[in-house]
Design an enzyme around this catalytic site. Structure first.
Site, PDB file in Angstrom:
ATOM      1  N   SER A 285      -1.680 -76.547  59.203  1.00 14.06           N
ATOM      2  CA  SER A 285      -2.275 -76.883  60.512  1.00 14.06           C
ATOM      3  C   SER A 285      -2.918 -78.261  60.399  1.00 14.06           C
ATOM      4  O   SER A 285      -3.293 -78.684  59.302  1.00 14.06           O
ATOM      5  CB  SER A 285      -3.359 -75.853  60.851  1.00 14.06           C
ATOM      6  OG  SER A 285      -4.211 -76.318  61.872  1.00 14.06           O
TER       7      SER A 285
ATOM      8  N   TYR B 192     -10.625 -70.767  58.275  1.00 13.02           N
ATOM      9  CA  TYR B 192      -9.253 -71.078  58.689  1.00 13.02           C
ATOM     10  C   TYR B 192      -8.869 -72.470  58.186  1.00 13.02           C
ATOM     11  O   TYR B 192      -7.791 -72.664  57.615  1.00 13.02           O
ATOM     12  CB  TYR B 192      -9.148 -71.009  60.216  1.00 13.02           C
ATOM     13  CG  TYR B 192      -7.773 -71.349  60.743  1.00 13.02           C
ATOM     14  CD1 TYR B 192      -6.738 -70.421  60.674  1.00 13.02           C
ATOM     15  CD2 TYR B 192      -7.499 -72.596  61.311  1.00 13.02           C
ATOM     16  CE1 TYR B 192      -5.465 -70.732  61.151  1.00 13.02           C
ATOM     17  CE2 TYR B 192      -6.239 -72.913  61.790  1.00 13.02           C
ATOM     18  CZ  TYR B 192      -5.217 -71.978  61.712  1.00 13.02           C
ATOM     19  OH  TYR B 192      -3.965 -72.285  62.180  1.00 13.02           O
TER      20      TYR B 192
HETATM   21  N1  LIG Z   1      -0.985 -71.867  67.717  1.00  5.24           N
HETATM   22  C1  LIG Z   1      -1.582 -72.919  67.188  1.00  5.24           C
HETATM   23  O1  LIG Z   1      -2.240 -73.711  67.884  1.00  5.24           O
HETATM   24  C2  LIG Z   1      -1.413 -73.187  65.708  1.00  5.24           C
HETATM   25  C3  LIG Z   1      -1.790 -74.445  65.219  1.00  5.24           C
HETATM   26  C4  LIG Z   1      -1.623 -74.723  63.869  1.00  5.24           C
HETATM   27  C5  LIG Z   1      -1.096 -73.770  63.029  1.00  5.24           C
HETATM   28  N2  LIG Z   1      -0.755 -72.547  63.519  1.00  5.24           N
HETATM   29  C6  LIG Z   1      -0.203 -71.570  62.591  1.00  5.24           C
HETATM   30  O2  LIG Z   1       1.043 -71.122  63.059  1.00  5.24           O
HETATM   31  C7  LIG Z   1       1.299 -69.809  62.545  1.00  5.24           C
HETATM   32  C8  LIG Z   1       1.746 -68.899  63.680  1.00  5.24           C
HETATM   33  O3  LIG Z   1       0.652 -68.723  64.562  1.00  5.24           O
HETATM   34  P1  LIG Z   1       0.823 -68.485  66.140  1.00  5.24           P
HETATM   35  O4  LIG Z   1       0.107 -69.571  66.818  1.00  5.24           O
HETATM   36  O5  LIG Z   1       2.218 -68.214  66.459  1.00  5.24           O
HETATM   37  O6  LIG Z   1      -0.098 -67.183  66.290  1.00  5.24           O
HETATM   38  P2  LIG Z   1       0.234 -65.719  66.798  1.00  5.24           P
HETATM   39  O7  LIG Z   1       1.015 -65.761  68.058  1.00  5.24           O
HETATM   40  O8  LIG Z   1      -1.077 -65.012  66.792  1.00  5.24           O
HETATM   41  O9  LIG Z   1       1.181 -65.125  65.646  1.00  5.24           O
HETATM   42  C9  LIG Z   1       0.696 -64.740  64.388  1.00  5.24           C
HETATM   43  C10 LIG Z   1       1.798 -64.022  63.647  1.00  5.24           C
HETATM   44  O10 LIG Z   1       1.331 -63.640  62.353  1.00  5.24           O
HETATM   45  C11 LIG Z   1       1.592 -62.257  62.150  1.00  5.24           C
HETATM   46  N3  LIG Z   1       0.570 -61.623  61.330  1.00  5.24           N
HETATM   47  C12 LIG Z   1      -0.757 -61.815  61.360  1.00  5.24           C
HETATM   48  N4  LIG Z   1      -1.365 -60.996  60.488  1.00  5.24           N
HETATM   49  C13 LIG Z   1      -0.381 -60.274  59.905  1.00  5.24           C
HETATM   50  C14 LIG Z   1      -0.377 -59.243  58.925  1.00  5.24           C
HETATM   51  N5  LIG Z   1      -1.496 -58.802  58.341  1.00  5.24           N
HETATM   52  N6  LIG Z   1       0.813 -58.723  58.568  1.00  5.24           N
HETATM   53  C15 LIG Z   1       1.951 -59.135  59.147  1.00  5.24           C
HETATM   54  N7  LIG Z   1       2.035 -60.108  60.081  1.00  5.24           N
HETATM   55  C16 LIG Z   1       0.853 -60.661  60.447  1.00  5.24           C
HETATM   56  C17 LIG Z   1       1.570 -61.643  63.535  1.00  5.24           C
HETATM   57  O11 LIG Z   1       2.307 -60.446  63.516  1.00  5.24           O
HETATM   58  P3  LIG Z   1       1.951 -59.176  64.471  1.00  5.24           P
HETATM   59  O12 LIG Z   1       1.526 -59.745  65.786  1.00  5.24           O
HETATM   60  O13 LIG Z   1       3.236 -58.432  64.559  1.00  5.24           O
HETATM   61  O14 LIG Z   1       0.861 -58.485  63.797  1.00  5.24           O
HETATM   62  C18 LIG Z   1       2.246 -62.737  64.345  1.00  5.24           C
HETATM   63  O15 LIG Z   1       3.631 -62.613  64.225  1.00  5.24           O
HETATM   64  C19 LIG Z   1       0.022 -69.360  61.847  1.00  5.24           C
HETATM   65  O16 LIG Z   1       0.149 -69.562  60.463  1.00  5.24           O
HETATM   66  C20 LIG Z   1      -1.011 -70.305  62.423  1.00  5.24           C
HETATM   67  O17 LIG Z   1      -2.116 -70.471  61.575  1.00  5.24           O
HETATM   68  C21 LIG Z   1      -0.902 -72.232  64.835  1.00  5.24           C
END
Ligand SMILES: NC(=O)c1ccc[n+]([C@@H]2O[C@H](COP(=O)([O-])OP(=O)(O)OC[C@H]3O[C@@H](n4cnc5c(N)ncnc54)[C@H](OP(=O)(O)O)[C@@H]3O)[C@@H](O)[C@H]2O)c1
Length: 258
Positions: free
Chosen positions: A144, A157
């Site tokens: 990130s 985080y």
């Molecule tokens: N969105 C942003 O602004 C942003 C910015 C920078 C980096 N990121 C990174 O991008 C990645 C994806 O995030 P996102 O924004 O797409 O968030 P999200 O929609 O909340 O998705 C998170 C994903 O991680 C999975 N997950 C979380 N805990 C888990 C566990 N204990 N076991 C199995 N699966 C788990 C969730 O699965 P379930 O829902 O099926 O539990 C979901 O598929 C993350 O690493 C996040 O830190 C996001």
């Protein structure tokens, strides 16, 4: 370093989320196999149907990535069976210090490090034996922009994403000569449930499909760091090279005071 082969078999952790789902969709095409992991079974089935409708073969796995031994063993096994070309280590969680700055709960901090750091490393650990034996493969680690300079609202985080950034950089140096490409992805704000749950300003917010397209194209070029969007990338990188006291002052001025 050479460009990686166009991936035919792609494994994505956290495929049920905003960015993971969008990534599954951009790789869903005839001739490709997608291996999708998440916990939300209904969302996994919905996503699988969508990707199959685009011609992809889809395998799904419901798994809590905090079960690291199970995670690593599954990735190891499926990597041997399916000859995975690209592993996208994407599953992640976020927590914050709360609206009144009370602080992060210790149980939540531990759970976050388990998912964002240890499970990410367990995924890589499971994927490496098959890739190293073949002398090819690609690993994309989702970090990130918060990795550049710790944010007051999300100290744990930010720390977890800095760990993943350093881990990916180290892996790239180690494994590149063996023919394994490692890339660190540093998104800014991307629309997803995690992002919506985050406090504070969200400048230059991108939709998840745009982020997925940019990530796919950066991976095809084997960019070591795929960071976006430009203004926020430049600004957060700048925070990491300025004197920390100045960076803190800038962050407070633009509303990131926790
Ligand atoms: N969105 C942003 O602004 C942003 C910015 C920078 C980096 N990121 C990174 O991008 C990645 C994806 O995030 P996102 O924004 O797409 O968030 P999200 O929609 O909340 O998705 C998170 C994903 O991680 C999975 N997950 C979380 N805990 C888990 C566990 N204990 N076991 C199995 N699966 C788990 C969730 O699965 P379930 O829902 O099926 O539990 C979901 O598929 C993350 O690493 C996040 O830190 C996001």
């Amino acid at each position: 370093m050479t460009r990686p082969a166009v991936p035919k078999t792609v494994l994505i952790t956290g495929a049920t989320g905003g960015i993971g789902g969008a990534l599954a969709e951009v790789y869903a095409e005839a001739g490709n196999t997608l291996i999708l992991q998440g916990r939300n079974v209904a969302r996994l089935a919905e996503l699988a149907a969508l990707c199959e409708a685009r011609g992809a073969r889809v395998l799904t796995r419901e798994l809590d990535v905090r079960n690291r031994d199970e995670l690593s063993a599954w990735v190891h096994e499926i990597s041997q069976q399916e000859q995975v070309d690209l592993v996208i280590v994407n599953a992640g969680v976020n927590i914050n210090i709360g609206p009144d700055g009370a602080g992060e709960r210790w149980e939540d901090v531990q759970a976050l490090i388990e998912v964002n750091v240890l499970a990410a490393m367990a995924t890589v650990n499971g994927a490496l034996p098959s890739m190293r034996a073949r002398g090819q493969g690609q690993i994309a680690l989702i970090s990130s922009l918060a990795a550049y300079f710790g944010l007051a609202a999300t100290p744990s985080y930010s720390a977890s994403k800095a760990a993943i950034k350093a881990y990916g950089e180290g892996l790239r140096g180690w494994l590149g000569p063996e023919g394994i490409h490692v890339n660190v992805i540093m998104p800014g704000y991307v629309d997803s449930q995690m992002c919506r749950d985050m406090p504070g300003p969200k400048p230059f917010l991108w939709p998840a499909d745009k982020a997925a397209r940019v990530i796919k194209s950066g991976l095809a070029r084997n960019q070591s760091r795929i960071s976006f969007p430009f203004p926020l990338n430049f600004g957060t990188w700048g925070l990491s090279v300025l004197r920390p006291a100045i960076s803190q002052r800038i962050l407070r001025l633009v509303g990131y005071h926790g």
